[in-house]
Design a protein around this motif. Structure first.
Motif, short mmCIF file in Angstrom:
data_model
loop_
_atom_site.label_atom_id
_atom_site.label_comp_id
_atom_site.label_asym_id
_atom_site.label_seq_id
_atom_site.Cartn_x
_atom_site.Cartn_y
_atom_site.Cartn_z
N VAL A 128 0.84 -1.20 0.00
CA VAL A 128 0.00 0.00 0.00
C VAL A 128 0.87 1.25 0.00
O VAL A 128 0.61 2.21 -0.75
CB VAL A 128 -0.95 -0.02 1.21
CG1 VAL A 128 -1.64 1.33 1.37
CG2 VAL A 128 -1.99 -1.13 1.06
N VAL A 129 1.91 1.26 0.82
CA VAL A 129 2.82 2.41 0.85
C VAL A 129 3.53 2.56 -0.49
O VAL A 129 3.67 3.67 -1.02
CB VAL A 129 3.84 2.26 1.99
CG1 VAL A 129 4.87 3.38 1.95
CG2 VAL A 129 3.13 2.25 3.34
N GLY A 131 2.40 1.59 -3.41
CA GLY A 131 1.42 2.06 -4.38
C GLY A 131 1.12 3.53 -4.22
O GLY A 131 0.99 4.26 -5.22
N LEU A 132 0.99 3.99 -2.99
CA LEU A 132 0.72 5.41 -2.77
C LEU A 132 1.89 6.27 -3.23
O LEU A 132 1.70 7.34 -3.82
CB LEU A 132 0.44 5.66 -1.28
CG LEU A 132 -0.87 5.09 -0.74
CD1 LEU A 132 -0.95 5.30 0.77
CD2 LEU A 132 -2.07 5.73 -1.43
N LEU A 136 0.29 7.99 -6.34
CA LEU A 136 -0.23 9.28 -5.87
C LEU A 136 0.82 10.37 -5.89
O LEU A 136 0.57 11.50 -6.34
CB LEU A 136 -0.79 9.12 -4.45
CG LEU A 136 -1.55 10.33 -3.89
CD1 LEU A 136 -2.78 10.63 -4.75
CD2 LEU A 136 -1.96 10.08 -2.44
N ARG A 229 -3.73 6.04 -12.05
CA ARG A 229 -3.23 6.05 -10.67
C ARG A 229 -3.77 4.86 -9.88
O ARG A 229 -3.03 4.21 -9.14
CB ARG A 229 -3.60 7.36 -9.98
CG ARG A 229 -2.83 8.57 -10.51
CD ARG A 229 -3.12 9.80 -9.67
NE ARG A 229 -2.32 10.94 -10.11
CZ ARG A 229 -2.34 12.14 -9.53
NH1 ARG A 229 -3.14 12.35 -8.47
NH2 ARG A 229 -1.58 13.11 -9.98
N PHE A 233 -1.58 1.76 -8.33
CA PHE A 233 -1.72 1.42 -6.91
C PHE A 233 -2.09 -0.05 -6.74
O PHE A 233 -1.52 -0.76 -5.89
CB PHE A 233 -2.78 2.31 -6.26
CG PHE A 233 -3.12 1.91 -4.85
CD1 PHE A 233 -2.31 2.31 -3.80
CD2 PHE A 233 -4.23 1.12 -4.58
CE1 PHE A 233 -2.61 1.93 -2.50
CE2 PHE A 233 -4.54 0.74 -3.29
CZ PHE A 233 -3.73 1.15 -2.24
#
Length: 341
Positions: A128-129, A131-132, A136, A229, A233
């Protein structure tokens, strides 16, 4: 027509057939067949059922991680934190199961039901980190995943002080580590099921097509209505999820939580994908070849062990195979490009 009247086959035609064969199947199946024949000649124990089953078990963990790595590479990135994801998953799941087993010694499956999801979610958090950061914030995948690799290993070592985590219920190791049927262990069946699931994801779902589109041309994908995006992610999240499953299976096999597992997994997973024809530029790759790529490295490692090859030479052979496969794949890609002109 008699044999004497038959015209000899044109050497140029034979070379064209070889080129077409190379263009259609690539270099991996050829290398795999050569490795199987070579190691079967070097050792009588190589082509036994027990040894083949052992190879499949050893490569099942790499296969699962390589499937996740492939998804990231389809989007023109790569994940250098898969090793730390394995470590974080192993440590946190073992700590959770050991704590529950100590409090409820008569309910091992309760400990498994609590500890395994904890490990999976902690490993997923690494993705998750990643991907962000990539999707993002637009940070380079190399920087984000390399940084998370250090953070993950640091967290795993801090939680364990560098010592193995014991106290895992026996049922966890017996079921997911050494359990199985038809002569194949549970990790092999898990790798097969996940390979089928990833194949369905990439070939029969919209998200899978978006992975290829983003890796092929990011701007064109955005203009076509792809949520680039979100797709980026999801690539890193799915990769971490698959890696976390491999981490749980490895923990079951070792019967302990280890902070130092997976140190070589980033290179091995990328190598398995590259030798399988997954492009570092994104947009190219398929599941069956990635599975064959992981199996190929397992065959080479096992074959050299069975034949008594030095461990130092094994490292060099693996690197040489990777370089050769990358060069051959690039040569194949250029030939395909010339033929399409």
């Amino acid at each position: 027509m008699t044999i004497e009247q038959a015209a000899p086959r044109d050497p140029q035609t034979q070379s064209q057939l070889l080129v077409r064969l190379f263009l259609s199947i690539g270099v991996l199946p050829i290398l795999l067949v050569v490795a199987l024949v070579l190691f079967s000649l070097m050792s009588d124990n190589f082509f036994t059922f027990n040894n083949i089953a052992n190879v499949l078990r050893q490569t099942s963990y790499l296969t699962i991680v390589a499937l996740g790595q492939m998804i990231v590479m389809l989007t023109a990135g790569f994940d250098l934190s898969v090793g730390s994801t394995l470590a974080v998953t192993s440590v946190t799941s073992a700590l959770g199961m050991a704590a529950m087993a100590a409090g409820y010694p008569d309910q091992p499956w309760l400990a498994i039901a609590v500890g395994a999801p904890i490990g999976f979610l902690c490993g997923l958090a690494v993705g998750v980190v990643n991907g962000l950061g990539v999707a993002l914030l637009g940070v380079s995948p190399f920087i984000v995943t390399l940084g998370m690799a250090s953070v993950g290993f640091c967290a795993a070592l801090y939680l364990t002080s560098g010592t193995p985590v014991r106290g895992i219920p026996y049922e966890f190791a017996d079921t997911f580590g050494s359990g199985g049927f038809w002569g194949l262990k549970a990790p092999v069946w898990a790798a097969l099921i996940l390979a089928i699931a990833v194949y369905v994801l990439l070939n029969w779902t919209r998200l899978g097509r978006h992975f290829y589109a983003v890796g092929g041309n990011l701007k064109a994908a955005a203009l076509s209505g792809v949520h680039t995006r979100l797709t980026l992610f999801m690539a890193y999240a799915v990769c971490a999820g698959l890696t976390s499953i491999a981490g749980l299976l490895l923990t079951a096999r070792m019967e302990t939580g280890e902070a130092n597992i997976g140190t070589s997994m980033p290179l091995q997973s990328i190598a398995a994908c590259v030798i399988a024809g997954v492009s570092l530029r994104g947009g190219t790759g398929n599941v069956p070849y990635v599975v064959l790529g992981a199996v190929f490295f397992g065959v080479v490692e096992n074959g050299m062990n069975v034949s008594g090859t030095s461990s130092y030479l094994q490292i060099g052979v693996t690197g040489a195979i990777l370089v050769f496969a990358a060069v051959a794949d690039e040569f194949r890609r250029r030939l395909i490009g010339r033929r399409s002109l």
